[in-house]
Motif scaffolding. Structure first.
Motif, short mmCIF file in Angstrom:
data_model
loop_
_atom_site.label_atom_id
_atom_site.label_comp_id
_atom_site.label_asym_id
_atom_site.label_seq_id
_atom_site.Cartn_x
_atom_site.Cartn_y
_atom_site.Cartn_z
N LEU A 6 -47.28 -37.40 57.66
CA LEU A 6 -47.78 -36.55 58.77
C LEU A 6 -46.44 -36.39 59.49
N ILE A 7 -45.57 -37.79 59.72
CA ILE A 7 -44.06 -37.49 60.29
C ILE A 7 -43.66 -36.54 60.08
N TYR A 8 -43.27 -36.05 58.97
CA TYR A 8 -42.57 -35.76 57.90
C TYR A 8 -43.39 -33.69 58.50
N ALA A 9 -43.49 -33.98 58.20
CA ALA A 9 -44.71 -32.54 58.92
C ALA A 9 -44.35 -32.28 60.48
N LEU A 10 -44.60 -32.81 61.08
CA LEU A 10 -44.61 -33.36 62.63
C LEU A 10 -42.75 -32.20 62.50
N ILE A 11 -42.55 -33.12 62.58
CA ILE A 11 -40.05 -32.87 61.98
C ILE A 11 -40.02 -31.07 61.78
N LEU A 12 -41.05 -31.10 60.65
CA LEU A 12 -40.99 -29.42 59.95
C LEU A 12 -41.40 -28.84 60.73
N GLY A 13 -42.65 -29.53 61.27
CA GLY A 13 -42.69 -27.81 61.97
C GLY A 13 -42.80 -27.83 63.40
N VAL A 14 -41.38 -28.53 64.25
CA VAL A 14 -40.44 -29.07 65.82
C VAL A 14 -40.26 -27.87 64.86
N VAL A 15 -38.91 -28.09 63.59
CA VAL A 15 -38.22 -27.41 63.51
C VAL A 15 -37.96 -25.89 62.98
N GLN A 16 -39.46 -25.49 61.99
CA GLN A 16 -39.12 -24.38 61.94
C GLN A 16 -40.24 -23.57 62.98
N GLY A 17 -40.31 -23.69 63.47
CA GLY A 17 -40.74 -23.58 65.37
C GLY A 17 -38.97 -23.19 65.73
N ILE A 18 -38.96 -24.38 65.96
CA ILE A 18 -37.71 -23.34 66.97
C ILE A 18 -36.37 -23.01 65.86
N THR A 19 -35.94 -22.70 65.60
CA THR A 19 -35.48 -21.83 64.38
C THR A 19 -35.79 -21.17 63.47
N GLU A 20 -37.04 -20.96 63.25
CA GLU A 20 -37.65 -19.69 62.52
C GLU A 20 -36.65 -18.90 63.91
N PHE A 21 -36.73 -18.80 65.00
CA PHE A 21 -36.83 -17.38 65.99
C PHE A 21 -35.71 -17.47 67.05
N LEU A 22 -34.99 -18.60 66.88
CA LEU A 22 -33.62 -18.62 67.14
C LEU A 22 -32.64 -18.26 66.04
N GLY A 231 -42.84 -22.61 68.17
CA GLY A 231 -42.39 -21.30 67.57
C GLY A 231 -42.27 -20.60 69.09
N ILE A 232 -43.99 -20.61 70.09
CA ILE A 232 -44.25 -19.67 71.29
C ILE A 232 -43.31 -20.13 72.00
N LEU A 233 -42.73 -21.55 72.24
CA LEU A 233 -41.65 -21.39 73.42
C LEU A 233 -40.23 -20.89 72.92
N SER A 234 -40.11 -21.72 71.73
CA SER A 234 -38.99 -21.02 71.03
C SER A 234 -38.66 -19.02 71.51
N ILE A 235 -39.78 -18.48 71.44
CA ILE A 235 -39.66 -17.24 71.09
C ILE A 235 -39.07 -16.94 72.79
N HIS A 236 -39.74 -17.28 73.73
CA HIS A 236 -39.43 -17.06 74.97
C HIS A 236 -38.12 -17.91 75.85
N PHE A 237 -37.80 -18.12 75.14
CA PHE A 237 -36.45 -19.58 75.45
C PHE A 237 -35.71 -18.47 75.14
N LEU A 238 -35.98 -17.88 73.66
CA LEU A 238 -34.69 -17.16 73.10
C LEU A 238 -34.11 -15.87 74.28
N LEU A 239 -35.75 -15.23 74.36
CA LEU A 239 -35.63 -14.07 75.05
C LEU A 239 -35.08 -14.61 76.28
N GLU A 240 -35.08 -14.84 77.18
CA GLU A 240 -35.14 -15.61 78.65
C GLU A 240 -33.69 -15.96 78.85
N PHE A 241 -33.07 -16.59 77.70
CA PHE A 241 -31.94 -17.26 77.43
C PHE A 241 -30.27 -16.19 77.66
N VAL A 242 -30.87 -15.84 75.51
CA VAL A 242 -29.99 -14.41 75.51
C VAL A 242 -29.82 -13.00 76.69
N LYS A 243 -30.96 -13.23 77.65
CA LYS A 243 -31.05 -11.97 79.11
C LYS A 243 -29.92 -12.81 80.10
#
Length: 266
Positions: A6-22, A231-243
């Motif tokens: 479960l910890i492994y799944a949580l870590i990979l969920g965070v990694v995927q959510g961040i890096t799929e969009f950044l 993932g939702i947080l990462s999308i918002h972060f990227l759009l604001e950051f690159v701007k």
């Protein structure tokens, strides 16, 4: 219940959510994390969860865009009204999805078998990182998303096809393609996410046959929910950051990661 799984799944969920969009390569990070934790491929239920979770994240975040496209298509069908959403954006997304779709269907297994290792991803990580920095520095940002053409969609789609190689980054390749065509950073990033939706949907559909056997595994739900929220947080972060700050930080991160990984695996 296996707490470590479960910890492994949580870590990979965070990694995927961040890096799929950044623009830092989700495949490279998932390969690295999997290699450090287990040294083998992702569990089936987790692989399914991550694909579906990132798809749901982009559908939720860009719900206004999807409603505009659906409304434009409806008006075009019933009232013969033309709109940017129905006659340019949607066709551009469809045509732009063809290169990656064709290459993925024909050679996906061969690409993953040949390139799916920590030693190889070093090179695309560094090369695309340097390219992001140079292009963002040198190419004037004169166009917005409203200036998109169907031809632009196809050209950015060719860049997306290159991201089938682990370490390249789908968002990195498509943002790079958009910037090369003169789009401003926010527009390049926004179209990158919209264009990526059919690819994410295709990846989720390829895993659809495995959903039923994954639903009984708690790992599926941990990975699914985590990848949506992050993932939702990462999308918002990227759009604001690159701007505000551009793409240099992501370029630097990619190069540092590539150098670090080179010494770790050699």
């Amino acid at each position: 219940m296996d707490i470590s799984a479960l910890i492994y799944a949580l870590i990979l969920g965070v990694v995927q959510g961040i890096t799929e969009f950044l623009p830092v390569s989700s495949s490279a990070h998932l390969i690295i994390v999997s290699w450090f934790f287990q040294g083998d491929t992702l569990p089936l239920s987790l692989n399914v969860a991550l694909h579906i979770g990132t798809l749901v994240a982009v559908l939720i975040y860009f719900k206004k865009d999807w409603w505009a496209i659906a409304d434009g298509v409806l008006k075009a069908a019933t009232k013969k009204e033309k709109s940017f959403s129905s006659h340019v954006l949607l066709p551009g997304m469809i045509i732009g999805s063809i290169p990656a779709g064709v290459i993925g269907l024909l050679w996906k297994d061969e690409i993953e078998r040949f390139f799916h290792n920590p030693g190889f991803v070093v090179y695309p990580l560094a090369i695309v990182g340097v390219a992001l920095w140079l292009v963002d520095l040198k190419v004037p940002a004169k166009r917005s998303l409203q200036d998109l053409s169907i031809r632009d969609g196809f050209l950015v789609g060719l860049a997306q096809a290159c991201a089938l190689i682990p370490g390249t980054s789908r968002s990195g390749a498509t943002i790079l393609g958009g910037r090369l065509l003169g789009f401003d950073r926010e527009s390049a990033a926004r179209f990158s996410f919209l264009l990526g939706t059919p690819a994410m949907l295709g990846a989720a559909l390829l895993e659809a046959k495995n959903i039923s056997q994954s639903l009984s595994d708690p790992v599926f739900y941990i990975g699914f929910v985590t990848s949506i929220i992050v993932g939702i947080l990462s999308i918002h972060f990227l759009l604001e950051f690159v701007k505000r700050f551009g793409l240099a930080a992501f370029a630097i991160y990619r190069v540092i990661l590539a150098i670090s990984l080179f010494f770790l695996v050699n």
